[in-house]
Design a protein around this motif. Structure first.
Motif, PDB file in Angstrom:
ATOM      1  N   GLY A 156      47.204  15.152  50.223  1.00 19.99           N
ATOM      2  CA  GLY A 156      45.815  15.592  50.347  1.00 19.99           C
ATOM      3  C   GLY A 156      45.741  17.100  50.537  1.00 19.99           C
ATOM      4  N   GLY A 157      44.791  17.748  49.879  1.00 21.31           N
ATOM      5  CA  GLY A 157      44.646  19.208  49.937  1.00 21.31           C
ATOM      6  C   GLY A 157      43.840  19.666  51.146  1.00 21.31           C
ATOM      7  N   GLY A 158      43.515  20.944  51.149  1.00 20.41           N
ATOM      8  CA  GLY A 158      42.795  21.545  52.266  1.00 20.41           C
ATOM      9  C   GLY A 158      41.339  21.096  52.327  1.00 20.41           C
ATOM     10  N   GLY A 159      40.721  21.233  53.493  1.00 23.46           N
ATOM     11  CA  GLY A 159      39.330  20.835  53.702  1.00 23.46           C
ATOM     12  C   GLY A 159      38.405  21.520  52.712  1.00 23.46           C
ATOM     13  N   GLY A 160      37.536  20.743  52.070  1.00 28.48           N
ATOM     14  CA  GLY A 160      36.613  21.296  51.081  1.00 28.48           C
ATOM     15  C   GLY A 160      37.250  21.475  49.714  1.00 28.48           C
ATOM     16  N   GLY A 161      38.588  21.430  49.652  1.00 28.35           N
ATOM     17  CA  GLY A 161      39.294  21.659  48.387  1.00 28.35           C
ATOM     18  C   GLY A 161      39.448  20.368  47.606  1.00 28.35           C
ATOM     19  N   SER A 162      40.277  20.434  46.555  1.00 28.03           N
ATOM     20  CA  SER A 162      40.397  19.296  45.657  1.00 28.03           C
ATOM     21  C   SER A 162      41.830  19.079  45.225  1.00 28.03           C
ATOM     22  CB  SER A 162      39.549  19.549  44.415  1.00 28.03           C
ATOM     23  OG  SER A 162      39.863  18.597  43.410  1.00 28.03           O
ATOM     24  N   ARG A 163      42.136  17.827  44.936  1.00 26.52           N
ATOM     25  CA  ARG A 163      43.457  17.483  44.402  1.00 26.52           C
ATOM     26  C   ARG A 163      43.759  18.249  43.122  1.00 26.52           C
ATOM     27  NH1 ARG A 163      40.124  14.372  41.507  1.00 26.52           N
ATOM     28  NH2 ARG A 163      40.880  13.256  39.686  1.00 26.52           N
ATOM     29  N   VAL A 164      42.709  18.590  42.342  1.00 25.07           N
ATOM     30  CA  VAL A 164      42.963  19.223  41.045  1.00 25.07           C
ATOM     31  C   VAL A 164      43.528  20.633  41.199  1.00 25.07           C
ATOM     32  CG1 VAL A 164      41.241  17.828  39.823  1.00 25.07           C
ATOM     33  CG2 VAL A 164      40.562  20.054  40.756  1.00 25.07           C
ATOM     34  N   LEU A 165      43.396  21.227  42.378  1.00 22.38           N
ATOM     35  CA  LEU A 165      43.917  22.574  42.603  1.00 22.38           C
ATOM     36  C   LEU A 165      45.346  22.541  43.154  1.00 22.38           C
ATOM     37  CD1 LEU A 165      40.633  24.060  44.105  1.00 22.38           C
ATOM     38  CD2 LEU A 165      41.458  24.262  41.751  1.00 22.38           C
ATOM     39  N   TYR A 166      45.977  21.378  43.078  1.00 22.17           N
ATOM     40  CA  TYR A 166      47.370  21.224  43.510  1.00 22.17           C
ATOM     41  C   TYR A 166      48.169  20.458  42.443  1.00 22.17           C
ATOM     42  CZ  TYR A 166      45.435  22.245  48.209  1.00 22.17           C
ATOM     43  OH  TYR A 166      44.793  22.808  49.292  1.00 22.17           O
TER      44      TYR A 166
END
Ligand code: NAG
Ligand code: NAG
Ligand code: NAG
Ligand code: NAG
Length: 378
Positions: free
Chosen positions: A126-136
């Motif tokens: 899971g990514g950072g708060g407010g962020g998205s899986r697509v940015l990882y």
């Protein structure tokens, strides 16, 4: 910013930029799945339009290189490019074009591809708060190429933007709110989403062309996602270990303590745990290791550095990039994250501590702040 460089940069951005490929022995296929948990009303949905909890995940499958066909796909969908462009403009003050126009290679399994003899462990992210899986995705694909079945998750109404396969999308209604306990509530919802995935893992993997060991599960995450990894492992013994990339610990672990194997990867900018919050670290009573990666900031643990390094950025943004994303290169941070997660998986799933014990020898940027991992006499 000088106008001519900005124009030159935006002009360049209309060509597609192919992100560097993965380096492990497996080719990687990716598929997006929408999941609906009919046992839960979505606690974040508007009261006027209540609905069951619905969220997104991406599955990254390690495949034998000869069993699939290499394809190039956009890094972000058109709607994601617009949404995350707005996000980076408002949150980082960089032009939206900087995250637009990237592509990645995946390998599409042939119709005749059958499950081989390998059995892959599961890593949930899971990514950072407010962020998205697509940015990882670059990070997740690299880990899968090392022989892990990787599941990345998105959590609607908390993530700035989540797109579903039917074209519908959900924007955040929690960003900017700061009510007491909100972060814990959001981590709890994320962890409920992950537990739903684990409850349904046998079904999720049943039609994939790989064998998955659904009893071999670890979880890792960035920031709020790191908190959720620890929380899910605390709540659900099927998660055998948690790796936290630069995330604060709050919630029940602070009161009750946790015995789960735990690795914390910290940035070299601010030590969130010492001296201010040593109780976060002390709440973990099992085997644990705290590593600090030199040249990083809190945002380094996303794909942004690899995007910007691949295409290049205007010279006047380099200092800004170093402030926000650190000095370590995008490829190098992905190498260190992958090396740390696979070493942790070897320890948790195979009982081998040598990989974790060797991280500081392998990577000169890796400094062990504290090591409570038994074994190896190091
Ligand atoms: C599987 O399909 C691929 C692509 O269609 C083909 O090249 C390959 O020969 C097939 N393999 C077998 C064992 O049939
Ligand atoms: C957070 O909420 C408090 C009141 O509960 C308010 O005083 C403060 O300005 C808010 N901070 C932000 C960043 O919104
Ligand atoms: C699946 O993973 C568990 C936990 O690591 C391990 O004990 C078991 O041997 C694995 N099973 C197979 C078939 O690899
Ligand atoms: C971190 O990296 C910088 C620049 O590469 C170097 O000067 C410094 O000595 C490193 N610090 C540690 C603790 O390794």
């Amino acid at each position: 910013m000088k106008v001519y460089t900005l124009l030159a940069f935006l002009g360049g951005a209309t060509a597609q930029t192919l992100l560097p490929g993965s380096t492990g022995p497996y080719a990687v296929s990716m598929r997006n799945i929408a999941l609906t948990d009919n046992s839960r009303w979505d606690p974040l949905a508007s009261q006027d339009e209540p609905h069951k909890r619905r969220f997104m995940a991406s599955l990254f499958l390690p495949l034998a290189p000869g069993s699939c066909e290499q394809t190039t796909v956009p890094y972000l969908s058109p709607a994601e490019e617009v949404a995350w462009g707005l996000y980076v403009e408002s949150d980082f003050g960089v032009p939206a074009a900087m995250i637009a126009g990237y592509e990645m290679e995946y390998c599409q399994p042939f119709a005749n591809t059958t499950k081989g003899s390998s059995m892959f462990p599961v890593v949930i992210f899971g990514g950072g708060g407010g962020g998205s899986r697509v940015l990882y995705s670059v990070q997740a694909r690299e880990l899968a190429s090392q022989g892990y079945f990787v599941i990345t998750t998105d959590h609607p109404y908390e993530a700035f933007f989540v797109e579903f396969p039917d074209g519908s999308s959900v924007w955040s209604n929690t960003l900017g709110r700061n009510d007491t306990g909100l972060s814990h509530t959001l981590s709890q919802i994320r962890s409920d989403d992950v537990i739903y995935i684990i409850d349904n893992l046998d079904t999720i993997v049943s039609d994939l062309p790989i064998n998955v060991n659904t009893s071999a599960i670890i979880q890792y995450g960035h920031s709020l996602g790191g908190n959720t990894a620890a929380l899910t492992a605390f709540r659900d013994s099927r998660v055998l270990g948690a790796l936290d990339m630069d995330g604060h610990i709050f919630g029940p672990i602070l009161e009750e303590g946790s015995d789960v194997p735990f690795v914390l990867l910290g940035n070299s900018d601010i030590n969130y745990f010492f001296p201010d919050n040593p109780h976060m670290w002390e709440s973990f009573h099992g085997p644990k290791l705290y590593g600090i990666i030199n040249g990083t900031t809190h945002q380094t643990f996303t794909d942004f550095s690899v995007l910007f390094d691949t295409r290049g950025i205007p010279p006047e943004l380099i200092e800004f990039k170093e402030q926000v994303l650190g000095t370590i290169s995008g490829i190098r941070i992905i190498e260190l994250i992958t090396g740390s997660v696979t070493a942790f998986a070897d320890f948790v799933l195979r009982g081998s501590p040598s990989g974790l014990k060797g991280l500081d020898d392998l990577y000169e940027e890796f400094e062990v702040y504290e090591d409570r991992i038994p074994g190896c006499n190091k």
